[in-house]
Write a protein that holds these residues in place. Structure first.
Motif, PDB file in Angstrom:
ATOM      1  N   GLU A   1     -11.864   7.378  -4.933  1.00 28.94           N
ATOM      2  CA  GLU A   1     -12.746   6.543  -4.207  1.00 28.94           C
ATOM      3  C   GLU A   1     -12.104   5.116  -3.809  1.00 28.94           C
ATOM      4  O   GLU A   1     -13.075   4.457  -3.216  1.00 28.94           O
ATOM      5  N   ASP A   2     -10.873   4.860  -4.252  1.00 30.26           N
ATOM      6  CA  ASP A   2     -10.348   3.577  -3.988  1.00 30.26           C
ATOM      7  C   ASP A   2      -9.509   3.502  -2.488  1.00 30.26           C
ATOM      8  O   ASP A   2      -9.196   2.557  -2.356  1.00 30.26           O
ATOM      9  N   THR A   3      -9.536   4.826  -2.110  1.00 29.17           N
ATOM     10  CA  THR A   3      -8.947   5.144  -0.982  1.00 29.17           C
ATOM     11  C   THR A   3      -9.348   4.161   0.146  1.00 29.17           C
ATOM     12  O   THR A   3     -10.735   4.085   0.373  1.00 29.17           O
ATOM     13  N   ALA A   4      -8.818   3.403   0.974  1.00 31.96           N
ATOM     14  CA  ALA A   4      -9.272   2.361   1.901  1.00 31.96           C
ATOM     15  C   ALA A   4      -8.217   1.614   2.401  1.00 31.96           C
ATOM     16  O   ALA A   4      -6.959   1.483   1.891  1.00 31.96           O
ATOM     17  N   THR A   5      -8.364   0.776   3.497  1.00 37.48           N
ATOM     18  CA  THR A   5      -7.502  -0.224   4.037  1.00 37.48           C
ATOM     19  C   THR A   5      -8.024  -1.513   3.112  1.00 37.48           C
ATOM     20  O   THR A   5      -9.004  -1.824   3.218  1.00 37.48           O
ATOM     21  N   TYR A   6      -6.998  -2.005   2.593  1.00 32.93           N
ATOM     22  CA  TYR A   6      -7.274  -3.274   2.017  1.00 32.93           C
ATOM     23  C   TYR A   6      -6.670  -4.461   2.428  1.00 32.93           C
ATOM     24  O   TYR A   6      -5.476  -4.613   3.211  1.00 32.93           O
ATOM     25  N   TYR A   7      -7.572  -5.568   2.504  1.00 35.51           N
ATOM     26  CA  TYR A   7      -7.133  -6.582   3.319  1.00 35.51           C
ATOM     27  C   TYR A   7      -7.348  -7.983   2.569  1.00 35.51           C
ATOM     28  O   TYR A   7      -8.095  -8.030   1.551  1.00 35.51           O
ATOM     29  N   CYS A   8      -6.401  -8.728   2.781  1.00 34.94           N
ATOM     30  CA  CYS A   8      -6.732 -10.189   1.865  1.00 34.94           C
ATOM     31  C   CYS A   8      -7.159 -11.259   2.899  1.00 34.94           C
ATOM     32  O   CYS A   8      -7.082 -11.173   4.164  1.00 34.94           O
ATOM     33  N   ALA A   9      -7.747 -12.292   2.424  1.00 35.37           N
ATOM     34  CA  ALA A   9      -8.306 -13.362   3.414  1.00 35.37           C
ATOM     35  C   ALA A   9      -8.255 -14.733   2.537  1.00 35.37           C
ATOM     36  O   ALA A   9      -8.203 -14.519   1.328  1.00 35.37           O
TER      37      ALA A   9
ATOM     38  N   GLY B   1      -5.851 -10.982   6.850  1.00 34.27           N
ATOM     39  CA  GLY B   1      -4.375 -10.155   7.096  1.00 34.27           C
ATOM     40  C   GLY B   1      -4.627  -8.969   7.777  1.00 34.27           C
ATOM     41  O   GLY B   1      -5.972  -8.712   8.290  1.00 34.27           O
ATOM     42  N   GLN B   2      -3.622  -8.055   8.125  1.00 38.12           N
ATOM     43  CA  GLN B   2      -3.675  -7.063   9.024  1.00 38.12           C
ATOM     44  C   GLN B   2      -4.042  -5.839   8.072  1.00 38.12           C
ATOM     45  O   GLN B   2      -4.536  -4.830   8.859  1.00 38.12           O
ATOM     46  N   GLY B   3      -3.985  -5.985   6.735  1.00 37.94           N
ATOM     47  CA  GLY B   3      -4.551  -4.733   5.940  1.00 37.94           C
ATOM     48  C   GLY B   3      -3.525  -3.836   5.643  1.00 37.94           C
ATOM     49  O   GLY B   3      -2.407  -3.735   6.409  1.00 37.94           O
ATOM     50  N   THR B   4      -3.346  -3.298   4.738  1.00 39.16           N
ATOM     51  CA  THR B   4      -2.440  -1.999   3.868  1.00 39.16           C
ATOM     52  C   THR B   4      -3.128  -1.143   3.572  1.00 39.16           C
ATOM     53  O   THR B   4      -4.199  -1.369   2.804  1.00 39.16           O
ATOM     54  N   GLN B   5      -2.638   0.222   3.863  1.00 41.33           N
ATOM     55  CA  GLN B   5      -3.448   1.477   3.575  1.00 41.33           C
ATOM     56  C   GLN B   5      -3.269   1.621   1.927  1.00 41.33           C
ATOM     57  O   GLN B   5      -1.960   2.062   2.013  1.00 41.33           O
ATOM     58  N   VAL B   6      -4.336   2.174   1.300  1.00 40.59           N
ATOM     59  CA  VAL B   6      -4.019   2.678  -0.244  1.00 40.59           C
ATOM     60  C   VAL B   6      -4.777   4.083   0.018  1.00 40.59           C
ATOM     61  O   VAL B   6      -5.768   4.383   0.442  1.00 40.59           O
TER      62      VAL B   6
ATOM     63  N   GLY C   1       0.979  -1.136  -0.030  1.00 34.91           N
ATOM     64  CA  GLY C   1      -0.132   0.000   0.012  1.00 34.91           C
ATOM     65  C   GLY C   1       0.740   1.205  -0.020  1.00 34.91           C
ATOM     66  O   GLY C   1       2.086   1.085   0.151  1.00 34.91           O
ATOM     67  N   GLY C   2       0.164   2.427   0.002  1.00 33.37           N
ATOM     68  CA  GLY C   2       0.854   3.542  -0.054  1.00 33.37           C
ATOM     69  C   GLY C   2      -0.020   4.610  -0.776  1.00 33.37           C
ATOM     70  O   GLY C   2      -1.179   4.514  -1.056  1.00 33.37           O
ATOM     71  N   LEU C   3       0.596   5.796  -1.094  1.00 30.14           N
ATOM     72  CA  LEU C   3       0.096   6.876  -1.669  1.00 30.14           C
ATOM     73  C   LEU C   3       0.363   7.132  -2.980  1.00 30.14           C
ATOM     74  O   LEU C   3       1.712   7.200  -3.431  1.00 30.14           O
ATOM     75  N   VAL C   4      -0.499   7.249  -3.907  1.00 27.67           N
ATOM     76  CA  VAL C   4      -0.609   7.460  -5.314  1.00 27.67           C
ATOM     77  C   VAL C   4      -1.738   8.467  -5.846  1.00 27.67           C
ATOM     78  O   VAL C   4      -2.518   8.724  -5.104  1.00 27.67           O
ATOM     79  N   GLN C   5      -1.173   8.977  -6.994  1.00 26.26           N
ATOM     80  CA  GLN C   5      -1.963  10.144  -7.671  1.00 26.26           C
ATOM     81  C   GLN C   5      -3.004   9.235  -8.300  1.00 26.26           C
ATOM     82  O   GLN C   5      -2.913   8.326  -9.007  1.00 26.26           O
ATOM     83  N   ALA C   6      -4.124   9.977  -8.581  1.00 30.02           N
ATOM     84  CA  ALA C   6      -5.360   9.405  -9.348  1.00 30.02           C
ATOM     85  C   ALA C   6      -4.826   8.998 -10.777  1.00 30.02           C
ATOM     86  O   ALA C   6      -3.933   9.677 -11.376  1.00 30.02           O
ATOM     87  N   GLY C   7      -5.207   7.865 -11.200  1.00 24.97           N
ATOM     88  CA  GLY C   7      -4.702   7.619 -12.386  1.00 24.97           C
ATOM     89  C   GLY C   7      -3.474   6.555 -12.386  1.00 24.97           C
ATOM     90  O   GLY C   7      -3.034   5.982 -13.455  1.00 24.97           O
TER      91      GLY C   7
END
Length: 123
Positions: free
Chosen positions: A88-96, A114-119, A8-14
């Motif tokens: 709008e894709d900004t969220a914490t992403y989890y795998c399961a 999993g513990q989640g990764t921030q996007v 995860g991380g910070l990214v610009q739109a597109g």
């Protein structure tokens, strides 16, 4: 099964990001895998799922055509390639991982998380 999400991380739109989810254990190939996300103030929702052998995939309508799930059973890892990212894709992403369903979009069938990764996607 223990799951460790990363990428995860910070990214610009597109822009694009690739998330990884590394699993412990020798039976990874027996699990259906899913990616979920939760934005602040919202319920956790399905992003997509992949079957134990990687042949079958399913995606939420909101990410179809932009996100791709894949897995490498030899590396005990599942991936989420995210392209054309939107704020709008900004969220914490989890795998399961699910031992009960070969592939499912229902959160209730997933046994391990999993513990989640921030996007974060900036506009």
């Amino acid at each position: 099964v223990q799951l460790q999400a990363s990428g995860g991380g910070l990214v610009q739109a597109g822009g694009s990001l690739r998330l990884s989810c590394a699993a412990s254990g020798r039976t990874f190939s027996r699990y259906g895998m899913g990616w979920f996300r939760q934005a602040p103030g919202k319920e956790r929702e399905i992003v997509g799922a992949i079957s134990w052998n990687g042949v079958g995939t399913s995606y939420a309508d909101s990410v179809k055509g932009r996100f791709t799930i894949s897995r490498d059973n030899a590396k005990n890892t599942v991936y989420l390639q995210m392209n054309s990212l939107k704020p709008e894709d900004t969220a914490t992403y989890y795998c399961a991982a699910s031992s009960r369903a070969p592939m499912s979009t229902r959160q209730t069938v997933y046994d391990y998380w999993g513990q989640g990764t921030q996007v974060t996607v900036s506009s």
